[in-house]
Design a protein around this motif. Sequence first.
Motif, short mmCIF file in Angstrom:
data_model
loop_
_atom_site.label_atom_id
_atom_site.label_comp_id
_atom_site.label_asym_id
_atom_site.label_seq_id
_atom_site.Cartn_x
_atom_site.Cartn_y
_atom_site.Cartn_z
N GLY A 243 1.87 -7.46 -11.42
CA GLY A 243 1.07 -6.25 -11.30
C GLY A 243 1.40 -5.47 -10.04
N GLU A 244 1.36 -4.15 -10.14
CA GLU A 244 1.76 -3.30 -9.03
C GLU A 244 0.89 -3.48 -7.80
OE1 GLU A 244 4.47 -1.48 -8.67
OE2 GLU A 244 5.10 -2.27 -10.60
N ASP A 245 -0.38 -3.83 -7.97
CA ASP A 245 -1.28 -3.98 -6.83
C ASP A 245 -1.08 -5.29 -6.08
OD1 ASP A 245 -2.45 -1.54 -7.32
OD2 ASP A 245 -4.01 -2.36 -8.61
N PHE A 246 -0.26 -6.17 -6.62
CA PHE A 246 -0.06 -7.48 -6.00
C PHE A 246 1.41 -7.80 -5.77
CE2 PHE A 246 -4.20 -7.61 -7.99
CZ PHE A 246 -4.98 -8.22 -7.03
N LYS A 247 2.20 -6.78 -5.60
CA LYS A 247 3.60 -7.01 -5.32
C LYS A 247 3.76 -7.61 -3.92
CE LYS A 247 5.29 -5.79 -9.17
NZ LYS A 247 5.79 -6.87 -10.06
N PRO A 248 4.82 -8.40 -3.72
CA PRO A 248 5.00 -9.11 -2.44
C PRO A 248 4.86 -8.23 -1.21
CG PRO A 248 6.58 -9.92 -4.04
CD PRO A 248 5.84 -8.78 -4.70
N GLU A 249 5.40 -7.00 -1.25
CA GLU A 249 5.34 -6.15 -0.06
C GLU A 249 3.91 -5.75 0.27
OE1 GLU A 249 6.39 -3.44 -3.59
OE2 GLU A 249 6.94 -5.44 -2.84
N LYS A 250 3.04 -5.66 -0.74
CA LYS A 250 1.64 -5.32 -0.50
C LYS A 250 0.86 -6.54 -0.02
CE LYS A 250 1.45 -1.46 -3.74
NZ LYS A 250 0.74 -0.82 -4.88
N VAL A 251 1.13 -7.70 -0.63
CA VAL A 251 0.45 -8.92 -0.21
C VAL A 251 0.82 -9.28 1.23
CG1 VAL A 251 0.19 -11.39 -0.68
CG2 VAL A 251 0.35 -9.76 -2.58
N ALA A 252 2.05 -8.99 1.62
CA ALA A 252 2.51 -9.31 2.98
C ALA A 252 1.71 -8.57 4.03
CB ALA A 252 4.00 -8.99 3.11
N ARG A 253 1.14 -7.42 3.66
CA ARG A 253 0.41 -6.60 4.64
C ARG A 253 -1.10 -6.82 4.62
NH1 ARG A 253 4.38 -2.81 2.78
NH2 ARG A 253 2.89 -1.88 1.33
N LEU A 254 -1.58 -7.68 3.73
CA LEU A 254 -3.02 -7.93 3.66
C LEU A 254 -3.50 -8.72 4.87
CD1 LEU A 254 -3.45 -8.84 -0.12
CD2 LEU A 254 -4.25 -6.77 1.02
N GLU A 255 -4.70 -8.43 5.29
CA GLU A 255 -5.33 -9.14 6.40
C GLU A 255 -6.60 -9.82 5.93
OE1 GLU A 255 -5.93 -6.50 9.65
OE2 GLU A 255 -3.79 -6.05 9.90
N VAL A 256 -6.97 -10.91 6.59
CA VAL A 256 -8.17 -11.66 6.22
C VAL A 256 -9.37 -10.72 6.24
CG1 VAL A 256 -9.74 -13.52 6.90
CG2 VAL A 256 -7.26 -13.84 7.06
N GLY A 257 -10.13 -10.74 5.13
CA GLY A 257 -11.30 -9.87 5.01
C GLY A 257 -11.08 -8.68 4.12
N ASP A 258 -9.81 -8.32 3.85
CA ASP A 258 -9.53 -7.21 2.95
C ASP A 258 -10.03 -7.54 1.54
OD1 ASP A 258 -8.33 -5.82 4.96
OD2 ASP A 258 -6.27 -6.26 4.33
N ILE A 259 -10.55 -6.55 0.86
CA ILE A 259 -10.98 -6.75 -0.53
C ILE A 259 -9.85 -6.32 -1.45
CG2 ILE A 259 -12.60 -6.05 -2.33
CD1 ILE A 259 -14.71 -5.68 -0.17
N VAL A 260 -9.43 -7.21 -2.32
CA VAL A 260 -8.39 -6.91 -3.30
C VAL A 260 -9.00 -7.04 -4.69
CG1 VAL A 260 -6.48 -7.61 -1.82
CG2 VAL A 260 -7.58 -9.30 -3.26
N SER A 261 -8.54 -6.22 -5.61
CA SER A 261 -9.15 -6.23 -6.94
C SER A 261 -8.14 -5.93 -8.02
CB SER A 261 -10.29 -5.20 -6.99
OG SER A 261 -9.80 -3.89 -6.76
N ASN A 262 -8.51 -6.27 -9.23
CA ASN A 262 -7.74 -5.97 -10.43
C ASN A 262 -8.75 -5.69 -11.53
OD1 ASN A 262 -5.61 -5.71 -12.29
ND2 ASN A 262 -5.75 -7.87 -12.85
N GLY A 263 -8.99 -4.41 -11.79
CA GLY A 263 -10.03 -4.06 -12.74
C GLY A 263 -11.40 -4.42 -12.19
N THR A 264 -12.14 -5.21 -12.96
CA THR A 264 -13.49 -5.63 -12.54
C THR A 264 -13.46 -6.92 -11.72
OG1 THR A 264 -13.80 -6.86 -14.61
CG2 THR A 264 -14.52 -4.56 -14.57
N LEU A 265 -12.30 -7.51 -11.56
CA LEU A 265 -12.19 -8.77 -10.82
C LEU A 265 -11.77 -8.49 -9.38
CD1 LEU A 265 -10.36 -10.91 -13.53
CD2 LEU A 265 -12.82 -10.69 -13.12
#
Length: 284
Positions: A243-265
């Motif tokens: 999925g485009e929202d969870f590509k490696p380059e995006k996950v690499a920039r996430l910080e603890v506490g960030d909210i990530v989602s996919n639809g209603t999840l």
Amino acid sequence: MDIQILFVKWGQKYSSEYLNLLMQKIHETSKHNLEFICITDEKFGVTNKIKTIDFPRFSVPMEDLLNSGGCKLKLSVFCKDLKIENTPTIYIDLDTMILGDIGKIAEWQENKSSLHGLPNHFIPHWRFPWLSWATPENCFFINSSILSFYPQNHEDIFAHFNEDIKIPQFLDQKDPKTPWHLKSDERYISMHEKGKLCALPRTLTGSFQDLYLTPFLWLSKVQDQANHVIRRRANRVALTFHGEDFKPEKVARLEVGDIVSNGTLKTRWAYPQFSEYWQEFEKH
């Protein structure tokens, strides 16, 4: 056990250096005798430890397949013209994180005639084929990010797909006459292999979205702290981030506490080890 690890790489989305690092991660964590194969349109820079193969010929231009959505080039893995050995084969998407010995996936495949993939349903109806009528797809719908199979047992997938896409309108996802199963690679696999698919256990592998996201943030926190979940996660050998929202380059920039989602999840990011893993790939 001799195992083939199969990749598919096209375009510039992932570099050769990225592919080489993924191969290295798999090799370092496995106790099996592995052979790496990549179907690609760009061989330059790929280590000689990975055998590179040109894409087989489709019945329509590759550009048309790319524009039609659904990663249909991935169906190349079932082409008999590849002339690869009929030994246990694991296909993995390039956005898959390696956590342990990926050879355990091949060990799981007791039924040589079945194709194993990631489950796309919460209810495990693949154990009871007669339940498939109750699903919108009328079949067990797999996630094709990780597949385990014996190549020669499924060569007809590629051949039949090429026959089916000769009708031009079937490459248009928006055309109401386009059959459901021709809109993506995993839909085609699911329908074509109906009754012959098996699910890889979530204790062994899976997707981040399916295994970590929940409808509520508080539920994700409870899940993260549950002992049985912690034990299960410790034994996984691969985790895919599709999925485009969870590509490696995006996950690499996430910080603890960030909210990530996919639809209603959703979940609140509490996995710095995943970010650190993908940060290494970001350098390539």
